[in-house]
Write a protein that holds these residues in place. Structure first.
Motif, mmCIF file in Angstrom:
data_model
loop_
_atom_site.group_PDB
_atom_site.id
_atom_site.type_symbol
_atom_site.label_atom_id
_atom_site.label_comp_id
_atom_site.label_asym_id
_atom_site.label_seq_id
_atom_site.Cartn_x
_atom_site.Cartn_y
_atom_site.Cartn_z
ATOM 1 N N ARG A 1 0.965 -1.287 0.066
ATOM 2 C CA ARG A 1 -0.236 -0.027 0.099
ATOM 3 C C ARG A 1 0.964 1.329 0.101
ATOM 4 O O ARG A 1 1.519 1.354 0.567
ATOM 5 N N GLY A 2 0.911 2.373 -0.872
ATOM 6 C CA GLY A 2 1.256 3.550 -1.016
ATOM 7 C C GLY A 2 2.241 3.097 -1.930
ATOM 8 O O GLY A 2 3.474 4.451 -2.172
ATOM 9 N N ALA A 3 2.259 2.254 -2.708
ATOM 10 C CA ALA A 3 3.745 2.322 -3.451
ATOM 11 C C ALA A 3 3.819 2.693 -4.481
ATOM 12 O O ALA A 3 4.448 3.723 -4.747
ATOM 13 N N LEU A 4 3.032 3.149 -5.116
ATOM 14 C CA LEU A 4 2.722 4.127 -6.090
ATOM 15 C C LEU A 4 2.769 6.110 -5.537
ATOM 16 O O LEU A 4 3.835 6.199 -6.570
ATOM 17 N N LYS A 5 2.630 5.883 -4.380
ATOM 18 C CA LYS A 5 3.060 7.535 -3.921
ATOM 19 C C LYS A 5 4.344 7.461 -3.760
ATOM 20 O O LYS A 5 4.925 8.662 -4.025
ATOM 21 N N ALA A 6 5.195 6.069 -3.169
ATOM 22 C CA ALA A 6 6.662 6.234 -2.954
ATOM 23 C C ALA A 6 7.631 6.607 -4.278
ATOM 24 O O ALA A 6 8.373 7.211 -4.174
ATOM 25 N N THR B 1 5.432 16.352 -16.106
ATOM 26 C CA THR B 1 4.688 15.058 -15.397
ATOM 27 C C THR B 1 4.814 13.778 -16.790
ATOM 28 O O THR B 1 4.327 12.129 -16.237
ATOM 29 N N ASP B 2 5.104 14.009 -17.860
ATOM 30 C CA ASP B 2 4.947 12.970 -18.616
ATOM 31 C C ASP B 2 6.007 11.537 -18.240
ATOM 32 O O ASP B 2 6.342 10.724 -18.330
ATOM 33 N N ALA B 3 7.459 12.496 -17.596
ATOM 34 C CA ALA B 3 8.880 11.744 -17.482
ATOM 35 C C ALA B 3 8.587 11.383 -16.471
ATOM 36 O O ALA B 3 8.998 10.119 -16.057
ATOM 37 N N ILE B 4 7.643 11.794 -15.735
ATOM 38 C CA ILE B 4 7.468 10.923 -14.223
ATOM 39 C C ILE B 4 5.947 9.525 -14.401
ATOM 40 O O ILE B 4 6.942 8.674 -14.042
ATOM 41 N N GLU B 5 5.410 9.508 -15.785
ATOM 42 C CA GLU B 5 4.163 8.566 -16.369
ATOM 43 C C GLU B 5 5.789 7.693 -17.257
ATOM 44 O O GLU B 5 5.145 6.391 -16.661
ATOM 45 N N SER B 6 6.716 8.229 -17.818
ATOM 46 C CA SER B 6 6.958 6.926 -17.793
ATOM 47 C C SER B 6 8.238 6.303 -16.991
ATOM 48 O O SER B 6 8.420 4.700 -17.483
ATOM 49 N N ALA B 7 8.649 6.951 -16.011
ATOM 50 C CA ALA B 7 9.597 6.081 -14.813
ATOM 51 C C ALA B 7 9.172 5.233 -13.921
ATOM 52 O O ALA B 7 9.535 4.666 -13.962
ATOM 53 N N ILE B 8 7.341 5.524 -13.508
ATOM 54 C CA ILE B 8 6.269 5.161 -12.833
ATOM 55 C C ILE B 8 5.876 3.839 -13.693
ATOM 56 O O ILE B 8 5.661 2.386 -13.368
ATOM 57 N N HIS C 1 -6.963 6.138 -19.165
ATOM 58 C CA HIS C 1 -8.199 5.753 -17.745
ATOM 59 C C HIS C 1 -7.031 5.828 -16.551
ATOM 60 O O HIS C 1 -7.093 6.168 -15.658
ATOM 61 N N TRP C 2 -6.308 5.172 -16.710
ATOM 62 C CA TRP C 2 -4.972 5.299 -15.759
ATOM 63 C C TRP C 2 -4.628 6.050 -15.529
ATOM 64 O O TRP C 2 -4.633 6.063 -14.300
ATOM 65 N N TYR C 3 -3.773 6.407 -16.613
ATOM 66 C CA TYR C 3 -3.477 8.120 -15.933
ATOM 67 C C TYR C 3 -4.299 9.122 -15.452
ATOM 68 O O TYR C 3 -3.982 9.506 -14.206
ATOM 69 N N ASN C 4 -5.244 9.267 -15.648
ATOM 70 C CA ASN C 4 -6.944 10.016 -15.438
ATOM 71 C C ASN C 4 -7.257 9.656 -14.037
ATOM 72 O O ASN C 4 -7.422 10.161 -13.007
ATOM 73 N N GLY C 5 -7.464 8.206 -14.142
ATOM 74 C CA GLY C 5 -7.412 7.628 -12.015
ATOM 75 C C GLY C 5 -6.231 7.616 -11.276
ATOM 76 O O GLY C 5 -6.397 8.325 -10.352
ATOM 77 N N SER C 6 -5.710 6.843 -11.546
ATOM 78 C CA SER C 6 -4.701 6.093 -10.453
ATOM 79 C C SER C 6 -3.419 7.259 -10.385
ATOM 80 O O SER C 6 -2.784 7.755 -9.792
ATOM 81 N N PHE C 7 -2.533 7.701 -11.958
ATOM 82 C CA PHE C 7 -1.965 8.878 -11.755
ATOM 83 C C PHE C 7 -2.064 10.066 -11.143
ATOM 84 O O PHE C 7 -1.667 10.318 -10.257
ATOM 85 N N ARG C 8 -2.849 10.413 -11.265
ATOM 86 C CA ARG C 8 -3.017 12.031 -11.853
ATOM 87 C C ARG C 8 -3.454 12.249 -10.229
ATOM 88 O O ARG C 8 -3.151 12.929 -9.697
#
Length: 168
Positions: A75-80, A96-103, A119-126
């Motif tokens: 839990r919290g691994a995405l934020k970390a 934001t694009d560079a962060i997304e690529s790294a994640i 859907h993932w980008y607008n939901g979880s990531f953003r």
């Protein structure tokens, strides 16, 4: 001394941001190539083990599967992971694009269609970025000249003021 035109200032700032994003992404590519080489070595070792166990099995006929099942680990691994990406580049801004690529690279996220990715980008990531910003851990670059759909830039919130910030 002749004043610098605002258009030249804008170009210089834009160039600096693009140069940083390029350096960041080149480092990301180098990291991914290192990870890919390690995975190829592991795959070759497993293929040899399968051949030792049963030489009639052709490992190439075993289809790859995506082992990701909708979570990022604890839990919290995405934020970390987002904080880790921003801390690695601190005190610089990261797009934001560079962060997304790294994640996506870190968690091995592969999307079957652009709709699933969006859907993932607008939901979880953003939502993760927004949560981190509202909690005060990260900050978004507030650029009055940016258009609504421009790529955002983020960084770890620095509690101590920098000289450039004090000058403003």
């Amino acid at each position: 001394m002749k004043p610098t035109p605002s258009a030249l200032k804008w170009l210089a700032e834009k160039r600096a941001r693009v140069a940083f994003d390029l350096d960041f992404n080149l480092q990301l590519i180098a990291d991914l190539q290192t990870k890919a080489a390690a995975l190829q070595e592991d795959l070759a070792a497993i293929d040899r083990s399968i051949g030792l166990y049963d030489e009639t099995i052709d490992p190439c006929t075993i289809e790859p599967i995506n082992g990701w099942r909708g979570n990022y680990g604890k839990r919290g691994a995405l934020k970390a992971a987002v904080v880790e990406v921003l801390e690695a580049s601190a005190p610089n801004w990261v797009s934001t694009d560079a962060i997304e690529s790294a994640i996506r690279a870190k968690f091995g996220l592969v999307f079957e269609t652009p709709v699933v990715r969006k859907h993932w980008y607008n939901g979880s990531f953003r939502n993760t970025l927004k949560t981190l910003a509202s909690s005060g851990r990260v900050e978004r670059l507030q650029d009055p000249d940016s258009r609504p759909n421009d790529t955002g830039h983020w960084r770890i919130k620095n509690e101590t003021p920098r000289l450039a910030d004090l000058a403003r």
